[in-house]
Every structure is written in structure tokens, then in C-alpha cells.
Scaffold this motif. Structure first.
Motif, PDB file in Angstrom:
ATOM      1  N   THR A 197      -8.284   5.147  -4.239  1.00 57.06           N
ATOM      2  CA  THR A 197      -9.680   3.640  -4.610  1.00 57.06           C
ATOM      3  C   THR A 197     -10.481   4.279  -3.694  1.00 57.06           C
ATOM      4  N   LEU A 198     -10.404   4.722  -2.929  1.00 59.01           N
ATOM      5  CA  LEU A 198     -11.154   5.282  -1.891  1.00 59.01           C
ATOM      6  C   LEU A 198     -12.079   6.118  -2.343  1.00 59.01           C
ATOM      7  N   TRP A 230      -4.954   1.883   7.818  1.00 61.02           N
ATOM      8  CA  TRP A 230      -5.140   3.058   6.525  1.00 61.02           C
ATOM      9  C   TRP A 230      -6.085   3.037   5.729  1.00 61.02           C
ATOM     10  N   ARG A 231      -7.383   2.325   6.708  1.00 64.52           N
ATOM     11  CA  ARG A 231      -8.552   2.681   6.381  1.00 64.52           C
ATOM     12  C   ARG A 231      -8.612   4.336   6.650  1.00 64.52           C
ATOM     13  N   HIS A 234      -8.307  -4.149  -2.952  1.00 65.59           N
ATOM     14  CA  HIS A 234      -7.516  -3.104  -3.428  1.00 65.59           C
ATOM     15  C   HIS A 234      -5.917  -3.929  -3.190  1.00 65.59           C
ATOM     16  N   LEU A 281      -5.383  -3.164   8.312  1.00 66.85           N
ATOM     17  CA  LEU A 281      -6.272  -2.867   6.600  1.00 66.85           C
ATOM     18  C   LEU A 281      -7.755  -1.644   7.941  1.00 66.85           C
ATOM     19  N   LEU A 329       0.879  -1.168  -0.265  1.00 69.89           N
ATOM     20  CA  LEU A 329       0.094   0.014  -0.002  1.00 69.89           C
ATOM     21  C   LEU A 329       0.625   1.584  -0.094  1.00 69.89           C
ATOM     22  N   VAL A 366      -3.495   4.864  -2.680  1.00 68.92           N
ATOM     23  CA  VAL A 366      -5.689   4.534  -0.698  1.00 68.92           C
ATOM     24  C   VAL A 366      -6.241   4.809  -1.548  1.00 68.92           C
ATOM     25  N   LEU A 412     -10.780  -1.206   0.231  1.00 73.26           N
ATOM     26  CA  LEU A 412      -9.246  -1.556   0.462  1.00 73.26           C
ATOM     27  C   LEU A 412      -8.742  -2.746   0.536  1.00 73.26           C
ATOM     28  N   GLY A 449      -6.849   6.941   5.181  1.00 75.68           N
ATOM     29  CA  GLY A 449      -7.177   6.720   3.723  1.00 75.68           C
ATOM     30  C   GLY A 449      -8.719   8.314   3.902  1.00 75.68           C
ATOM     31  N   ASP A 479     -13.991  -0.388   3.860  1.00 76.25           N
ATOM     32  CA  ASP A 479     -13.448  -1.405   4.398  1.00 76.25           C
ATOM     33  C   ASP A 479     -13.117  -2.759   2.815  1.00 76.25           C
TER      34      ASP A 479
END
Length: 302
Positions: free
Chosen positions: A21-22, A111-112, A297, A108, A13, A18, A294, A115, A291
Motif C-alpha cells: 500500500t505504501l 504501523w506507518r 487501507h 496508525l 493490518l 501495508v 494507510l 512500513g 498516513d
């Protein structure tokens, strides 16, 4: 089925991919049902809860099942964990239905969280934002500040009530190279020069959540609330333009919300309306969409 560890997540990542992607996820028609948390009754006031955050590709709108996923995050929150819930994410193939990945939910989550908050800052903070004030401690702060740096060019970060361990981890982030990082106890004075304020949590040496009655950000400041239990001044909540991640399940129903990340990402609602406006972001409890995006991803890149 692949088991994807926290180290593998870190290896695959990067902040900017990221965030994009979000952004695409909030523009999509992903199905995200709301499932209430399940209470777990345990003796001696040790009760907790188990939460489920499912999501899947909108196969009906897509018109076929040859591509896409079905996924669900599982998080267990018990008093013994001191606010750090454990969790897993399971991802299924949308075409065959077989489980294809089991992902470390704690990493996860970090990072979520980073992001989503950084994406909100990209829409809501001023483009010339360069001075950040962080109030309170949270183990996710190093990852969050790295994500912030992907959307805004910070020259100065002041930390108030952040533990020395977290301070060190922040300083070691590659994204902090060239950024002046300082520590202050004068929060009231420090906020006067801030372009953005992160309300991260209670100070590291306290055991109770804080009441930020002194919080009075300057005009044009963006306030990002990581600690959703923090007690914010009612005057700020009434005056600032308020945003959340998903207003189908808002964090506080009594407030007047301007828009959520879906509406911002899809261009249906405006974020900051003028330079001197104060904006404030409080995430909602629903994390299924972010979630899911990601997790997919990570599966494709690990």
C-alpha cells in the motif's frame, strides 16, 4: 462516521499488504500540502506543538470526484508525553465530503513508521541481509522489526540499550520465530558483523539523546535511523549514500541526498549502487502521504 480503535487497526493490518500500500502511495500523485506545526505556548516550559498532515486524491488529474478521499492527521506533542505524541486521523469522502472515519492516530503512527522504514530497507539494504543490530530503545521497535522481517530474512538480531519490556515484546512477535535474538553491550564490536543497523533511540536508562561518535558500519551495511535526533558521525554522513522519505521537505537541508522514497518507488533514481556501498535512511518530517494511504487501507479493511 466510523470510529476505528487501535484493536481494530491491529486486527485488519498485516506487514506485507501495508508495505505494498505504501509502495503504491509513493508512486501516486496524491496531493500533500506542507502545513507548518503550530506552537502551543504553556507556562513553566511546558510548551508543545500541534501538527497537521493533510492529503487528498489528485481529483484534477483523476478527472472526476466519484472516488478518492480527503484526510488529515492531527498530532499533539507536549513535554508531559515523554516523546509519545497523541493523535487522530480523520478521513472524508472525496465525493460527498462527509467524514467517514476517525482513526486512532497513535497505532496508525506505529504501523506507518514501521512500513516506511521497512520499505526503505527493501530498496536500500542488500538482499542477503541477515544480521541486524538495534541501538537504543523505542516502543515502536516490535512493530518495526516485524516489518523488517517482511522484506529481509533475518537469522540474528542483536539488541543494545533496549529495555527488557521491549525485548520481551520483540521476542513475542510472530515474525521473530526462528530468529536468534541476543543482547549486547559491545556495540562497537557488534556493528562489525552487522548487515543492517537500526538507530532506534537513546538507551532506555538514559534521559538524553545519544551521540553515536563510535558508529562505523562495515562496507555494504544499511543504516536505518528511527531516532532523527541522534548525532551521527560527520564522516558517515559524508561517505554513505543518503536517502529520505520526501526530499521536498528534507530532514537536514545541509546534507547531500541521493533520492527519496518517491523517486525510488517510481524508478526515477537508483538506490544501492554496488554491494559494498553503505546506505543511510533518515525519514523526513512530512508523513501526510503515508498516513493518508494507510488510513484509507484501514478504512477499507476494518
Amino acid at each position: 462516521m466510523r470510529i476505528i480503535s487501535s484493536d481494530e487497526i491491529e486486527a485488519c493490518l498485516e506487514d506485507r499488504p501495508v508495505l505494498e500500500t505504501l509502495r503504491r502511495a509513493f508512486r501516486s500523485n496524491t496531493v500533500t500540502p506542507l502545513i507548518p506545526d503550530l506552537a502551543i505556548d504553556r507556562l513553566d516550559q511546558h510548551s508543545g506543538h500541534l501538527s497537521f498532515q493533510p492529503a487528498w486524491t489528485d481529483f484534477a488529474a483523476q478527472g472526476d470526484v466519484s472516488r478518492g478521499y480527503i484526510g488529515c492527521s492531527l498530532a499533539l506533542d507536549l513535554p508531559e508525553q515523554n516523546g509519545l505524541s497523541s493523535g487522530l486521523y480523520i478521513l472524508f469522502s472525496g465525493s460527498g465530503g462527509q467524514p467517514i472515519a476517525l482513526i486512532d492516530g497513535v497505532r496508525l503512527n506505529a504501523w506507518r513508521t514501521a512500513g516506511v522504514h521497512a520499505l526503505a530497507a527493501a530498496y536500500l539494504s542488500r538482499e542477503d541481509t541477515s544480521r541486524l543490530l538495534v541501538i537504543g530503545d523505542d516502543p515502536r521497535l516490535p512493530r518495526l522489526l516485524s516489518a523488517y522481517a517482511a522484506v529481509r530474512n533475518f537469522t540474528s538480531i542483536l539488541l543494545a540499550g533496549v529495555s527488557k519490556e521491549t525485548q520481551k515484546r520483540i521476542s513475542n512477535q510472530p515474525a521473530m520465530a526462528g530468529v536468534h535474538i541476543g543482547v549486547t553491550n559491545e556495540i562497537h564490536a557488534a556493528q562489525e558483523g552487522a548487515d543492517m543497523i537500526c538507530v532506534a533511540g537513546p538507551e532506555y536508562d538514559t534521559q538524553t539523546h545519544h551521540s553515536l561518535t563510535y558508529l562505523d558500519p562495515p562496507a555494504g551495511c544499511h543504516i536505518d535511523v528511527l531516532d532523527t535526533t541522534a548525532l551521527l558521525p560527520s564522516e558517515l554522513l559524508e561517505e554513505a549514500r543518503l536517502f529520505s522519505s520526501d526530499l521536498s521537505n528534507p530532514p537536514r537541508s545541509e546534507l547531500e541526498w541521493a533520492a527519496d522514497l518517491k523517486e525510488l518507488a517510481q524508478g526515477n533514481k537508483a538506490g544501492r549502487r554496488y554491494y559494498g556501498q553503505r546506505t543511510l535512511f533518515i525519514p523526513g518530517p512530512g508523513t501526510g502521504l503515508a498516513d493518508y494511504a494507510l488510513a484509507a487501507h484501514i478504512f477499507l479493511r476494518s
